[in-house]
Design an enzyme around this catalytic site. Sequence first.
Site, PDB file in Angstrom:
ATOM      1  N   ASN A  96       0.485 -36.470  50.624  1.00 49.88           N
ATOM      2  CA  ASN A  96      -0.689 -36.920  51.396  1.00 49.88           C
ATOM      3  C   ASN A  96      -0.246 -37.721  52.616  1.00 49.88           C
ATOM      4  OD1 ASN A  96       0.232 -38.828  49.490  1.00 49.88           O
ATOM      5  ND2 ASN A  96      -1.710 -39.933  49.507  1.00 49.88           N
ATOM      6  N   ASP A 306       0.219 -43.756  39.773  1.00 48.76           N
ATOM      7  CA  ASP A 306      -0.630 -43.188  40.828  1.00 48.76           C
ATOM      8  C   ASP A 306      -0.739 -44.170  41.994  1.00 48.76           C
ATOM      9  OD1 ASP A 306      -2.010 -41.013  41.857  1.00 48.76           O
ATOM     10  OD2 ASP A 306      -3.954 -41.730  41.162  1.00 48.76           O
TER      11      ASP A 306
END
Length: 418
Positions: A96, A306
Amino acid sequence: MNLLIKSAKIIDRHSPFHLKTQDILIENGKITEISSTIKNINNIKEIELENLHISVGWFDTSVSFGEPGFEERENLPNGLNVAAKSGFTAVAVNPNTYPVIDNKSAVEFLINKAKGNIVNLYPIANLTQQASGQEIAELFDMSNSGAIAFSDYNKSISNANLMKIALLYAQNFDGLVMSFPQNNSLSNNGVANEGAMSTKLGLKGIPTVAEELQIARDLFLLEYTGGKLHIPTISTEKSVKLIAEAKKKGLNVTCSVSAHHLFLNDSELNEFDTNYKVKPPLREKTDLNALKKGIVNGTIDMITSDHNPIDIENKKVEFENAKNGTIGMESFFGAINKVLPLEKTIDCITNSPRMRFKIENPTIAKGEIANITLFNPDTEYVFGEENIFSTSKNSAFIGKQLKGKVYGIFANNKFVIN
């Protein structure tokens, strides 16, 4: 580098010294002796710490650093430093970024930028071109360049045929396809778990069925195509059941859960704190309990931080407009060690993820290359901003009582201690 670690309890089910307290001698980066007592005859650096435990170095399978393109959130050098201080000797980095990691040059950029670091970086490349969900990216070329899996981070693949083709194509080179579990039409731009809390707060909800329907679709496709599928960061009770059933059928599927979904539930949203806005959203206590049971019984294969740094400009806004994500590496061990058995915790961040992502799995034994994490599992403390090493400070764990302190890591013939 030479190091003598004194009186360390070894947590490594593959080691002949599992659950034994031993001295460990490391010479030139290799474990040369393990014994109940080792004399320091060569006067080398000695490490003796309170309630010292060691395990194989931890591996985090979902980390975002921002570079290239979002260095104001985090850059690679500091991100890898945060990983080291948090106990990780290896991290899988999400694509990302800007530009995204959808070609071999982008993969090689990440690998080259991290060369020589104590922490090993493994790129996860985009499954589709420009992370658009429209056309499959250059999977084979990126695999040859070092990508360990393929995922459009936190973006689901709406096109079922594209997912089918990806699962078929990746079998040609034993590639691992990842599919984010969310049906976009059902999630419909929601910002919180659909339930009593979202109704009370007037927040648009994301129902659990949005996750479960996507997982069911992908499991049907996997049964049809074969291949390997990994479902990251599941968050609901029904998701655990679906994956358990698929494993009983013999499907080649694994899944992960984030630390914050094991530790926090949607009651945290009561103050509209955007640090609790994550994707998938925090669910209810029944889901959280089911996820913990899924870890213990082996349905859930691995736990991830995460870790997703978000700059203050994108967090200090109205809840609906804030970006999803929390940093999680610094608080990771203290959070999961608080709610799970230690041995199971260690297995979910060492052996299980390395086996799935085809990364060499070290062990703590004589003659092995030293790749270890040093920690105290019993230290309790309140997590605060002083515990954050990341550039961005968007932590969902500030003010939470955690259990477990990381002392440092030894990897790549280097030693870092907090």
